[in-house]
Design a protein around this motif. Structure first.
Motif, short mmCIF file in Angstrom:
data_model
loop_
_atom_site.label_atom_id
_atom_site.label_comp_id
_atom_site.label_asym_id
_atom_site.label_seq_id
_atom_site.Cartn_x
_atom_site.Cartn_y
_atom_site.Cartn_z
N HIS A 169 0.83 -1.21 0.00
CA HIS A 169 0.00 0.00 0.00
C HIS A 169 0.87 1.26 0.00
N HIS A 170 2.01 1.20 0.69
CA HIS A 170 2.93 2.34 0.69
C HIS A 170 3.52 2.54 -0.69
N HIS A 171 3.87 1.41 -1.30
CA HIS A 171 4.47 1.42 -2.62
C HIS A 171 3.59 2.24 -3.57
N ARG A 172 2.30 1.98 -3.53
CA ARG A 172 1.34 2.67 -4.38
C ARG A 172 1.29 4.17 -4.05
N ASN A 178 -5.41 3.52 -25.31
CA ASN A 178 -5.73 4.92 -25.03
C ASN A 178 -6.79 5.06 -23.94
N THR A 179 -7.38 3.94 -23.53
CA THR A 179 -8.30 3.99 -22.39
C THR A 179 -7.94 2.88 -21.42
N VAL A 180 -8.34 3.11 -20.17
CA VAL A 180 -8.19 2.06 -19.17
C VAL A 180 -9.48 2.03 -18.36
N ALA A 181 -9.94 0.82 -17.99
CA ALA A 181 -11.19 0.70 -17.25
C ALA A 181 -10.89 0.54 -15.77
N GLU A 184 -9.39 4.96 -3.82
CA GLU A 184 -8.61 3.84 -4.39
C GLU A 184 -8.58 3.95 -5.93
N GLY A 185 -9.73 4.29 -6.49
CA GLY A 185 -9.84 4.42 -7.96
C GLY A 185 -8.94 5.53 -8.49
N PHE A 186 -8.86 6.65 -7.77
CA PHE A 186 -8.01 7.75 -8.23
C PHE A 186 -6.53 7.36 -8.20
N GLN A 187 -6.15 6.58 -7.19
CA GLN A 187 -4.75 6.14 -7.13
C GLN A 187 -4.41 5.33 -8.38
N ARG A 188 -5.31 4.41 -8.70
CA ARG A 188 -5.08 3.59 -9.90
C ARG A 188 -5.10 4.46 -11.15
N ALA A 189 -6.03 5.41 -11.15
CA ALA A 189 -6.18 6.28 -12.33
C ALA A 189 -4.91 7.09 -12.56
N GLY A 204 -0.08 8.60 -15.45
CA GLY A 204 0.90 9.46 -14.79
C GLY A 204 0.37 10.79 -14.27
N GLY A 205 -0.92 11.03 -14.31
CA GLY A 205 -1.45 12.29 -13.80
C GLY A 205 -2.88 12.49 -14.22
N LEU A 206 -3.33 13.73 -14.19
CA LEU A 206 -4.73 14.03 -14.51
C LEU A 206 -4.86 15.47 -14.97
N ASP A 207 -5.59 15.69 -16.05
CA ASP A 207 -5.83 17.06 -16.54
C ASP A 207 -7.30 17.45 -16.46
N VAL A 208 -8.16 16.49 -16.74
CA VAL A 208 -9.60 16.81 -16.81
C VAL A 208 -10.39 15.70 -16.12
#
Ligand code: ZN
Length: 686
Positions: free
Chosen positions: A238-241, A476-479, A492-497, A502-506
């Motif tokens: 969990h720390h690794h993530r 180009n997509t991930v579920a 948890e979902g945001f961590q995976r996302a 590598g990040g988030l713009d929108v």
């Protein structure tokens, strides 16, 4: 290596078809060539435009991939025009390219490979050139000539490293002329060339040379008492993530100063083992095992040694410093070797290695990351094999620079399709499996975005993602299944996302449910369900989005899919209208709070997107029809007739507005709503 030759398949083929067949055989083996590397040729006779027979060299065009080769990827050149060049002493790259183009039999064929003259100057009809891992493992050591002699004996030739072009072709020609009986030719720090009277003979020579190199390396490893690196114990999972997520956000910011990047992350056992090897940093510093890879991976990766006990909040400063140092070194090398008028390329790393954590790869999109990723996995293996034989040695920094800035190599970049509007952008869409969500996802992928699809319905979500990836030929997509009403699921979902690209713009906050019924008959459960998805769900998603944007420090953008009901509620739709009103008010407050950080927040107000929508269950349709006193089958018509344009609203219509708000076209817009309702007078904003 595997011998893939099939006599049954090959004996039916002749000429260019046979060349394509063998080219694909070689291209299909990642241990031989990767991503546009290597080339192949055939000499024969062919009629020119006047009908006269001329001697021809068919050679692979620049920038195409051996794995997917077709006859259209090859160029025919007049051999009798090319051969006199053997008598020249010197030729610049520009002159060589211009000369080669004049030798082309057919206008419009691809620019011939920069290694065309090498193919022309070797007299054999069939020639293959590869960058085989096993071969490079013997070439990327300090005294490669004696290593080759030990492995192969005397019946081979070798030329010292030179950048491909006229001079290399001349050296090759001399060696072949002086030693007519050699079986294979080795290009130091680069690769292998084999030839033959038949395609099979030339191919089998590659197979034998690679096979011998593999056996030699295995024997050497044993002789030298080499042991494989063990996997790092690393941090608890969990720390690794947590660390990986913070590293991704900090890295993305640090390397996106000029242009945004997408990152991919690999913490597989293979990568962690390499990073755990005592000589990993030393191997990484050497650079690619064949210069071709430089275009995708750059000469050097960024190696970040994290201190043993590091707090999460200390990560950004450490990453920023490491990236700064990398950039400074890059600029320094550029200043040292640049020629007048040369423009510096992006000075940031493509490969980022962090022992105990994993490897990040950066690029303009997922495809660029995938290419660099695959190349670097091979670099790790070859580097360690070299180290087990002697010592991994690559090109000098000057040679690396000259290859990276070689106009003929940079030319390959100009062959790539232009970047799309949402290229380099990472978008998360909630409720993606629904009609509107799906249309939004399709629109964003088509516009070049990397899209994280989330929904509570994991099965249809995966189906949607697979379909979109298949269509675009890329991941180009991930579920990532997320229940927006659950705090832990969202976090948890945001961590995976974040680790997906590598990040988030929108963030497109779209998930919603509808419960119909007059207030006096509405169950508490329906009321609470509506609030938990339509209000709390947007709160949880937007809260996590804001936290991510703040950590990433690159601004941000939230598009909330609201509804016409916020401005003009309908009777018997209290739970829906009230919960969506809370969502809309939340969006306005977010716009107020996000402004200081460059985070825009806007809404799209659709009305009655019925077609294919999960929101419009049988009950809801019946409920709405009853509320308007019409039959269920008149519902679409009813909605169409009540708007000014007398039209039905589709998911695509909503997606169009979402794309506008998600893109820079609306960069000066925040805190607003765009109605996509065909024009409903009582729902006019303001
Ligand atoms: Zn090559």
């Amino acid at each position: 290596m595997q011998n893939r030759w099939s006599t049954d398949a090959a004996e039916k083929l002749t000429g260019l078809d046979l060349l394509v067949y063998t080219t694909r055989l070689i291209g299909a083996d990642p241990a031989l060539v990767l991503w546009g590397g290597g080339n192949s040729s055939l000499k024969g006779v062919c009629a020119d435009h006047t009908g006269r027979d001329v001697r021809v060299l068919w050679v692979k065009g620049s920038g195409s991939d051996m794995r997917t080769a077709t006859p259209q990827n090859f160029t025919a050149l007049r051999l009798d025009d090319l051969l006199p060049l053997q008598r020249r002493e010197h030729m610049t790259d520009e002159d060589m390219v211009a000369y080669q183009i004049r030798c082309m039999l057919e206008p419009g064929q691809p620019n011939p490979s920069v290694e065309t003259l090498l193919h022309a100057f070797i007299p054999a009809p069939h020639i293959y050139h590869t960058h085989a891992d096993a071969i490079c493992a013997l070439l990327d050591v300090p005294d490669s000539r004696s290593v080759l002699q030990e492995a192969y004996g005397d019946r081979i030739g070798m030329v010292p490293y030179r950048r491909p072009g006229f001079a290399l072709a001349k050296s090759v020609s001399q060696v072949v002329q002086e030693h007519g009986d050699i079986e294979a030719l080795f290009l130091d720090k680069h690769g292998l060339v084999t030839w033959g009277e038949s395609a099979e003979e030339a191919y089998m020579k590659t197979v034998h040379a690679v096979h011998k190199a593999e056996k030699f390396a295995t024997t050497k490893k044993i002789q030298n008492g080499w042991t494989a690196p063990t996997q790092a114990t690393g941090l608890p999972h969990h720390h690794h993530r947590d660390y990986a997520v913070r590293l991704a956000l900090a890295l993305r910011k640090a390397i996106s100063t000029h242009e945004r990047k997408v990152l991919t992350f690999d913490d597989s056992a293979e990568v962690l083992s390499f990073l755990n090897a005592p000589n990993a940093k030393e191997v990484a510093e050497v650079g690619p095992f064949t210069p071709d890879h430089m275009l995708h991976t750059k000469a050097k990766p960024l190696f970040v040694d994290l201190p043993q006990s590091i707090a999460l909040d200390d990560i950004p400063a450490i990453v920023e410093k490491a990236v700064d140092t990398y950039r400074e070194n890059y600029v320094e090398a550029f200043e040292q070797y640049k020629t007048p008028g040369l423009r510096m390329l992006d000075p940031y790393p493509r490969v980022i290695l962090i022992p105990g954590i994993g490897m990040f790869i950066s690029g303009k999109n997922r495809r660029a990351c995938r290419i660099a990723h695959e190349l670097y996995l091979h670099t790790m293996t070859v580097g360690l094999t070299c180290a087990s034989i002697a010592h991994y040695t690559g090109l000098s920094s000057k040679d690396q620079f000259e290859f990276e800035y070689w106009p003929l190599e940079l030319y390959k970049l100009t062959l790539l399709p232009p970047e799309k509007e949402m290229s380099r952008r990472i978008v998360l869409v909630t409720g993606a499996a629904g009609a509107i969500g799906q249309a939004i996802a399709e629109k964003l992928v088509a516009a070049g975005a990397s899209v994280i699809l989330t929904d509570v319905n994991a099965e249809s979500l995966q189906r949607l993602s697979d379909g979109l990836n298949q269509k675009s030929g890329e991941h180009n997509t991930v579920a990532i299944p997320i229940d927006v009403s659950s705090e832990s699921s969202v976090m948890e979902g945001f961590q995976r996302a974040i680790l997906a690209y590598g990040g988030l713009d929108v963030v497109v906050s779209n998930a919603g449910i509808a419960r119909a019924g007059a207030v006096e008959h509405l169950s508490l459960q329906d009321w609470q369900d509506s609030l938990s998805v339509n209000s709390t769900g947007h709160f949880l998603i937007c809260r996590e989005a804001m936290r991510t944007f703040r950590r990433q420090g690159m601004g941000g953008n939230i598009v909330v899919v609201s509804t016409k009901n916020v401005l003009a509620p309908g009777k018997d739709f209290g739970a829906y209208s009230a919960s969506k009103a809370a969502q809309a008010q939340l969006a306005r407050v977010l716009a107020l709070e996000g402004g200081d950080y460059g985070v825009r927040v806007n809404m799209v107000n659709p009305d009655a997107v019925i077609e294919g929508s999960g929101l419009w269950s049988k009950e809801v349709r019946e409920g709405r029809a009853a509320a308007y006193g019409i039959s269920v089958d008149k519902l679409e018509h009813y909605y169409a007739m009540r708007n000014l344009l007398k039209t039905n609203i589709t998911g695509q219509d909503v997606a169009e507005a979402v794309l506008f708000l998600a893109s820079d076209r609306s960069s000066k817009t925040t805190g607003t709503m765009i109605a996509v309702d065909g024009g409903v007078r009582e729902a006019f904003p303001r």
